[in-house]
Design a protein around this motif. Structure first.
Motif, PDB file in Angstrom:
ATOM      1  N   GLY A  33       0.811  -1.223   0.000  1.00 27.46           N
ATOM      2  CA  GLY A  33       0.000   0.000   0.000  1.00 27.46           C
ATOM      3  C   GLY A  33       0.838   1.265   0.000  1.00 27.46           C
ATOM      4  N   PHE A  34       0.867   1.942  -1.127  1.00 35.94           N
ATOM      5  CA  PHE A  34       1.483   3.273  -1.200  1.00 35.94           C
ATOM      6  C   PHE A  34       0.984   3.941  -2.469  1.00 35.94           C
ATOM      7  N   PRO A  35       0.859   5.277  -2.448  1.00 37.44           N
ATOM      8  CA  PRO A  35       0.381   5.961  -3.654  1.00 37.44           C
ATOM      9  C   PRO A  35       1.482   6.039  -4.710  1.00 37.44           C
ATOM     10  N   ASN A  36       1.102   6.080  -5.978  1.00 38.81           N
ATOM     11  CA  ASN A  36       2.127   6.225  -7.030  1.00 38.81           C
ATOM     12  C   ASN A  36       2.228   7.682  -7.477  1.00 38.81           C
ATOM     13  N   TRP A  37       1.910   8.620  -6.574  1.00 38.72           N
ATOM     14  CA  TRP A  37       2.132  10.034  -6.878  1.00 38.72           C
ATOM     15  C   TRP A  37       2.899  10.638  -5.698  1.00 38.72           C
ATOM     16  N   ASP A  38       3.366  11.837  -5.909  1.00 41.73           N
ATOM     17  CA  ASP A  38       4.210  12.467  -4.899  1.00 41.73           C
ATOM     18  C   ASP A  38       3.351  13.181  -3.844  1.00 41.73           C
ATOM     19  N   CYS A  39       3.984  13.512  -2.729  1.00 43.91           N
ATOM     20  CA  CYS A  39       3.268  14.257  -1.682  1.00 43.91           C
ATOM     21  C   CYS A  39       3.173  15.732  -2.089  1.00 43.91           C
ATOM     22  N   PRO A  40       2.341  16.530  -1.388  1.00 49.11           N
ATOM     23  CA  PRO A  40       2.096  17.912  -1.819  1.00 49.11           C
ATOM     24  C   PRO A  40       3.371  18.758  -1.880  1.00 49.11           C
ATOM     25  N   GLN A  41       3.483  19.530  -2.964  1.00 47.55           N
ATOM     26  CA  GLN A  41       4.659  20.393  -3.152  1.00 47.55           C
ATOM     27  C   GLN A  41       4.817  21.350  -1.972  1.00 47.55           C
ATOM     28  N   ARG A  42       3.692  21.876  -1.505  1.00 44.82           N
ATOM     29  CA  ARG A  42       3.750  22.844  -0.389  1.00 44.82           C
ATOM     30  C   ARG A  42       4.394  22.207   0.846  1.00 44.82           C
ATOM     31  N   LEU A  43       4.063  20.962   1.112  1.00 47.51           N
ATOM     32  CA  LEU A  43       4.652  20.272   2.263  1.00 47.51           C
ATOM     33  C   LEU A  43       6.158  20.073   2.042  1.00 47.51           C
ATOM     34  N   LYS A  44       6.512  19.712   0.817  1.00 50.14           N
ATOM     35  CA  LYS A  44       7.948  19.528   0.529  1.00 50.14           C
ATOM     36  C   LYS A  44       8.695  20.851   0.703  1.00 50.14           C
ATOM     37  N   ASP A  45       8.063  21.950   0.260  1.00 51.72           N
ATOM     38  CA  ASP A  45       8.698  23.271   0.396  1.00 51.72           C
ATOM     39  C   ASP A  45       8.892  23.634   1.872  1.00 51.72           C
ATOM     40  N   LEU A  46       7.863  23.355   2.664  1.00 44.93           N
ATOM     41  CA  LEU A  46       7.954  23.683   4.090  1.00 44.93           C
ATOM     42  C   LEU A  46       9.066  22.877   4.764  1.00 44.93           C
ATOM     43  N   VAL A  47       9.099  21.580   4.465  1.00 44.62           N
ATOM     44  CA  VAL A  47      10.128  20.726   5.073  1.00 44.62           C
ATOM     45  C   VAL A  47      11.511  21.183   4.609  1.00 44.62           C
ATOM     46  N   ASN A  48      11.614  21.510   3.331  1.00 43.96           N
ATOM     47  CA  ASN A  48      12.886  21.974   2.778  1.00 43.96           C
ATOM     48  C   ASN A  48      13.320  23.287   3.444  1.00 43.96           C
ATOM     49  N   HIS A  49      12.322  24.144   3.689  1.00 45.35           N
ATOM     50  CA  HIS A  49      12.612  25.416   4.356  1.00 45.35           C
ATOM     51  C   HIS A  49      13.308  25.178   5.699  1.00 45.35           C
ATOM     52  N   TYR A  50      12.742  24.254   6.474  1.00 47.75           N
ATOM     53  CA  TYR A  50      13.317  24.011   7.801  1.00 47.75           C
ATOM     54  C   TYR A  50      14.644  23.255   7.713  1.00 47.75           C
ATOM     55  N   LEU A  51      14.779  22.444   6.699  1.00 45.09           N
ATOM     56  CA  LEU A  51      16.064  21.755   6.481  1.00 45.09           C
ATOM     57  C   LEU A  51      17.156  22.792   6.213  1.00 45.09           C
ATOM     58  N   GLN A  52      16.837  23.734   5.298  1.00 40.37           N
ATOM     59  CA  GLN A  52      17.819  24.755   4.932  1.00 40.37           C
ATOM     60  C   GLN A  52      18.062  25.744   6.063  1.00 40.37           C
ATOM     61  N   LYS A  53      17.009  25.944   6.866  1.00 42.01           N
ATOM     62  CA  LYS A  53      17.128  26.903   7.962  1.00 42.01           C
ATOM     63  C   LYS A  53      18.000  26.362   9.100  1.00 42.01           C
ATOM     64  N   GLY A  54      18.244  25.051   9.047  1.00 45.67           N
ATOM     65  CA  GLY A  54      19.163  24.493  10.049  1.00 45.67           C
ATOM     66  C   GLY A  54      18.492  23.801  11.221  1.00 45.67           C
ATOM     67  N   MET A  55      17.239  23.382  11.019  1.00 46.00           N
ATOM     68  CA  MET A  55      16.586  22.650  12.127  1.00 46.00           C
ATOM     69  C   MET A  55      17.030  21.188  12.040  1.00 46.00           C
ATOM     70  N   ASN A  56      18.302  20.993  12.254  1.00 45.77           N
ATOM     71  CA  ASN A  56      18.892  19.684  11.954  1.00 45.77           C
ATOM     72  C   ASN A  56      19.547  18.999  13.144  1.00 45.77           C
ATOM     73  N   GLN A  57      19.260  19.498  14.332  1.00 42.90           N
ATOM     74  CA  GLN A  57      19.808  18.832  15.523  1.00 42.90           C
ATOM     75  C   GLN A  57      18.666  18.144  16.279  1.00 42.90           C
ATOM     76  N   TYR A  58      19.017  17.418  17.312  1.00 47.84           N
ATOM     77  CA  TYR A  58      18.006  16.738  18.119  1.00 47.84           C
ATOM     78  C   TYR A  58      16.891  17.701  18.524  1.00 47.84           C
ATOM     79  N   CYS A  59      15.674  17.204  18.468  1.00 46.17           N
ATOM     80  CA  CYS A  59      14.562  17.978  19.024  1.00 46.17           C
ATOM     81  C   CYS A  59      14.155  17.293  20.333  1.00 46.17           C
ATOM     82  N   PRO A  60      13.189  17.855  21.069  1.00 42.63           N
ATOM     83  CA  PRO A  60      12.788  17.186  22.321  1.00 42.63           C
ATOM     84  C   PRO A  60      12.365  15.735  22.064  1.00 42.63           C
ATOM     85  N   MET A  61      12.592  14.909  23.051  1.00 47.40           N
ATOM     86  CA  MET A  61      12.370  13.467  22.896  1.00 47.40           C
ATOM     87  C   MET A  61      10.956  13.141  22.404  1.00 47.40           C
TER      88      MET A  61
END
Ligand code: PMP
Ligand code: GLN
Length: 380
Positions: A33-61
């Motif tokens: 079970g998985f879709p054969n299309w991609d997830c929403p571009q807006r969600l990818k942009d948001l995640v990419n934003h935080y990746l580039q912004k440096g939210m890349n260390q441990y977060c709270p447990m």
């Protein structure tokens, strides 16, 4: 060295086996079970934003605070339950991890756990790893009706948990209000926890409501609900989900969580938190997938495979007993290699391997693929 396996009967999951076979034979993959299309571009942009912004260390447990706050809002809006994002919501690395953590946090050697079969394949191994005892309650085709009195008869002083899954993979059925009430009745004033796998909470069709345990405050007092963003946002490969449970249970859950995962990737959580502020996306899912289900239903017209109703999930069962005597595991392989459409046999979801000549097909596919699959399946 001689290894005394903790899971001697476990091999490779059927999903991996069938997807590999589909790839090898270039078949349309309606198995895993998985879709054969991609997830929403807006969600990818948001995640990419935080990746580039440096939210890349441990977060709270327990997960990024803003995400848990958004999840508490979602739970309130959907199920009218106030949950404390600080103590009652935990972000997990996919529902599989949430389920494993919940089972291992609460089940001890000799404890019995009731499973409603055909049951998703990750429940029993988790129970066996901690030397608990899976107790199967078998449903039968074609209506897969639960008789709660029969489930009550399976309860013994050793019963510690009942696992439910609504909408239920692989059968595509949903629990109704009466089911949740019956579950509440048989577990009230007992030591039995309810682990509720609700990964398909948004995939409920025909205008029906999803019957979450979160709607039933008394039941929720002994419940742990598990969700997966993979199903909700069309990104099964991200492996992020969350669990909701009352504080006294969540406290124990987190004791295990902090040592088998600790935290889940930070930047993805920030992106999801922002995306959850736009509930229109997940609120549109029932309609979106219902159209897929109905399109697939049309595409399958003229096939000799007999469809069962799908009330939820992105799966539909088909019966083939009038066409072939092959065991379902063989039939699914034959369909993949000879017809060109891969399926999942339902017997693998029963401890007893009960074979009712039933296969599961996934309709989370684009219309061209569903159309083509229908055409090929009319050759059977
Ligand atoms: N429960 C059920 C019923 C599922 O179908 C799945 C996977 N599709 C999972 C749990 C696991 O979800 P995840 O990929 O988030 O681990
Ligand atoms: N849950 C998916 C299914 O039922 C498969 C997930 C997996 O491959 N583990 O098809």
């Amino acid at each position: 060295m001689k290894i005394h396996s903790k899971l001697p009967n476990v091999g490779t999951t059927i999903f991996t086996v069938m997807s590999a076979l589909a790839n090898e034979h270039n078949a349309i993959n309606l198995s895993q079970g998985f879709p054969n299309w991609d997830c929403p571009q807006r969600l990818k942009d948001l995640v990419n934003h935080y990746l580039q912004k440096g939210m890349n260390q441990y977060c709270p447990m327990a997960g990024v605070g803003v995400l848990r706050e958004e999840l508490a809002v979602k739970v309130k809006n959907l199920y009218d339950l106030e949950v404390d994002p600080g103590n009652e919501v935990t972000v997990v690395a996919g529902a599989t991890q949430g389920i494993f953590t919940a089972i291992t946090a609460f089940i001890r050697k000799g404890d019995e756990v009731i499973l409603i079969e055909p049951a998703y394949d990750c429940y029993a191994p988790g129970i066996e790893v901690v030397e608990g005892v899976p107790v199967a309650y078998e449903l039968s085709a074609p209506d897969y009706q639960i008789n709660w009195d029969e489930i009550q008869e399976l309860i013994t002083p050793k019963t510690r948990m009942i696992i439910i899954n609504t909408p239920q993979n692989p059968i595509g059925k949903t629990l109704k209000e009466e089911d949740l009430q019956a579950l509440d009745r048989i577990t009230r004033d007992t030591e039995i926890l309810v682990l509720s796998d609700e990964v398909y909470e948004h995939l409920v069709y025909d205008g029906k409501d999803h019957q979450s345990i979160l709607r039933y405050p008394e039941l929720f007092k002994r419940g742990i609900a598990v969700y997966s963003f993979g199903k909700t946002f069309h990104n099964t490969g991200w492996k992020v989900g969350y669990c909701v449970a009352p504080e006294y249970l969540m406290k124990e859950f987190r004791k295990v969580h902090q040592f088998n995962v600790f935290t889940v990737n930070s930047f993805v959580q920030y992106g999801i938190a922002d995306f959850l502020k736009e509930p229109e996306f997940y609120l549109s899912l029932p309609n979106f997938y219902q159209q897929k289900r109905d399109f697939f239903g049309e595409a399958m017209k003229g096939s000799r495979l007999k469809p069962l109703d799908s009330e939820g999930t992105y799966f539909q069962l088909f019966e083939y007993g009038h066409i072939s005597d092959m065991p379902d595991t063989e039939f699914a392989k034959w369909m993949t290699t000879e017809i060109g459409v891969a399926a999942i046999p339902v017997s693998v979801f029963y401890t007893s391997r009960k074979d009712e000549k039933m296969i599961r097909l996934c309709f989370a596919k684009t219309e061209d693929l569903l159309e083509e699959a229908g055409k090929l399946l009319r050759n059977i």
